[in-house]
Design an enzyme around this catalytic site. Structure first.
Site, PDB file in Angstrom:
ATOM      1  N   GLU A 128       0.842  -1.189   0.000  1.00 35.65           N
ATOM      2  CA  GLU A 128       0.000   0.000   0.000  1.00 35.65           C
ATOM      3  C   GLU A 128       0.883   1.246   0.000  1.00 35.65           C
ATOM      4  O   GLU A 128       1.888   1.321   0.712  1.00 35.65           O
ATOM      5  CB  GLU A 128      -0.900   0.008   1.253  1.00 35.65           C
ATOM      6  CG  GLU A 128      -1.816   1.228   1.325  1.00 35.65           C
ATOM      7  CD  GLU A 128      -2.620   1.293   2.610  1.00 35.65           C
ATOM      8  OE1 GLU A 128      -3.705   1.915   2.593  1.00 35.65           O
ATOM      9  OE2 GLU A 128      -2.181   0.721   3.627  1.00 35.65           O
ATOM     10  N   LYS A 202      -9.850   2.178  -2.374  1.00 39.61           N
ATOM     11  CA  LYS A 202     -10.041   1.735  -0.992  1.00 39.61           C
ATOM     12  C   LYS A 202     -11.426   2.145  -0.499  1.00 39.61           C
ATOM     13  O   LYS A 202     -11.769   3.333  -0.480  1.00 39.61           O
ATOM     14  CB  LYS A 202      -8.950   2.326  -0.109  1.00 39.61           C
ATOM     15  CG  LYS A 202      -8.918   1.815   1.326  1.00 39.61           C
ATOM     16  CD  LYS A 202      -7.682   2.371   2.035  1.00 39.61           C
ATOM     17  CE  LYS A 202      -7.492   1.818   3.417  1.00 39.61           C
ATOM     18  NZ  LYS A 202      -6.254   2.342   4.053  1.00 39.61           N
ATOM     19  N   CYS A 243      -5.658  -2.658   2.734  1.00 41.75           N
ATOM     20  CA  CYS A 243      -5.396  -2.463   4.163  1.00 41.75           C
ATOM     21  C   CYS A 243      -6.655  -2.560   5.017  1.00 41.75           C
ATOM     22  O   CYS A 243      -7.108  -3.653   5.342  1.00 41.75           O
ATOM     23  CB  CYS A 243      -4.680  -1.131   4.376  1.00 41.75           C
ATOM     24  SG  CYS A 243      -3.825  -1.025   5.982  1.00 41.75           S
TER      25      CYS A 243
END
Length: 370
Positions: A128, A202, A243
């Site tokens: 990331e 995300k 994440c």
């Protein structure tokens, strides 16, 4: 009656008391009648023991399915696991150090991808935010216009060139993306032809406040994505998360219901949540959905404003850690064997045991598209 009960309470007179004999004899006879035939019924000959057990299990599963309605536990119903284009292949997890020098970060990532491919990796996963420091101040400065391509997005231009030249699939970690007046934390997936196959923004932004430990608010600068991303590649169906997305099991469940073989999560867990949850969440997502989970983190830099935990990992469909590393720069090479998926799902048939009569996962996008 009182004397009879006193007689029953005495172990010496238990079998001598007329009242005791009148109470106990029918129960004893009943047990003899019921237990002996039951033992005979479940004692097949050795020759047909295996087939009887197999038939019994099959009957039970069918009975459970008709009662539980497992197909209704997913709406729309889960897609049968598609046959992958390969059975076995190697994946490379490139745990990279990240600096404020963007050009250096891009060149460094290129070299790591080449090294991983040289070791046989057909799929390479990056961390990331690998082209920029992980901070709200840096995101606007390092952001790229991915859709504009070329000089507007040197990071993805490199990924496209390398994937085409090396004939590999790249899940390109994530970088800050600028789209109009919005910023996103975005993962790009490139196929063996160098073309962009998918772009995942995300979905769940990392807003956390643990007093005395860590405070970070991605939502100060970033906008959350609006769509789950599953992509068909030369190495199977891959569900993408970034994440914090890994904490939300519903997203992984949607990917599994859409036929994913593998989930990839570029991530950068920190020194507070990393030791507690990084491996735990990976193993949970893999075991819950009976598929592979791969993660890739930046290497740890103790001097950085945000310190990453590291420990890039591959987890198998039984929740077993297949390969991992520590916190320093490293390239993890591991094998994925998709034949194991069917073995695990046959041994532990969760898809046939879900209680569609009690609960349901609803995939809103799939419903709207039908």
């Amino acid at each position: 009656m009182k004397s009879a009960l006193s007689s029953l309470a005495s172990s010496k007179n238990l079998n001598q008391s007329p009242l005791a004999r009148s109470i106990l004899r029918p129960a004893f006879v009943s047990r003899r009648i019921h237990f002996v035939p039951a033992v005979r019924r479940i004692n097949p000959t050795p020759a047909n023991l295996g087939s009887n057990i197999s038939d019994h299990r099959s009957l039970r599963l069918r009975a459970m399915a008709s009662t539980f309605n497992p197909e209704k536990a997913r709406s729309p119903p889960a897609v049968p696991l598609p046959t992958p284009p390969v059975t076995k292949f190697k994946i490379g997890l490139c745990q990279l150090s990240v600096t404020p020098d963007k050009e250096r970060n891009i060149a460094h990532a290129r070299k790591a991808i080449e090294d991983a491919a040289g070791k046989g990796a057909q799929l390479v996963l990056l961390p990331e935010i690998w082209n920029s420091p992980y901070s709200n101040d840096s995101f606007p400065v390092y952001a790229e216009d991915i859709d504009a391509k070329g000089d507007a997005s040197p990071s993805t231009a490199m990924l496209s060139e390398v994937s085409h030249r090396l004939k590999i699939t790249i899940v390109g970690g994530s970088i800050p993306e600028r789209c109009g007046d919005k910023l996103y934390n975005t993962c790009c997936v490139f196929g063996t032809d160098g073309k962009l196959k998918a772009k995942h923004r995300k979905i769940h932004l990392f807003d956390i406040d643990i007093p005395g430990k860590i405070t970070f608010m991605e939502s100060k600068t970033l906008t959350g994505g609006e769509s789950p991303t599953i992509v068909d590649t030369d190495v199977g169906h891959i569900g993408i998360g970034i994440c914090y997305d890994i904490r939300f099991q519903e997203l992984a469940m949607i990917y599994a219901a859409r036929g994913a073989h593998l989930l990839c999560y570029p991530g950068a867990f920190n020194m507070t949540t990393g030791p507690l949850h990084w491996e735990l969440l990976q193993r949970a997502r893999a075991a819950d959905n009976q598929l592979y989970v791969a993660t890739c983190s930046p290497a740890r830099d103790a001097k950085a404003g945000y310190v990453a935990w590291g420990h890039s990992t591959l987890v198998g469909p039984f929740g077993e850690v297949l390969a991992t590393t520590e916190h320093n720069e490293d390239i993890v090479i591991a094998e994925i064997d998709y034949s194991v998926l069917e073995q695990r799902r046959t041994s532990l048939p969760l898809t046939k045991q879900r209680r569609g009569d009690l609960y349901q996962l609803v995939d809103i996008q799939r419903l709207k598209s039908q």
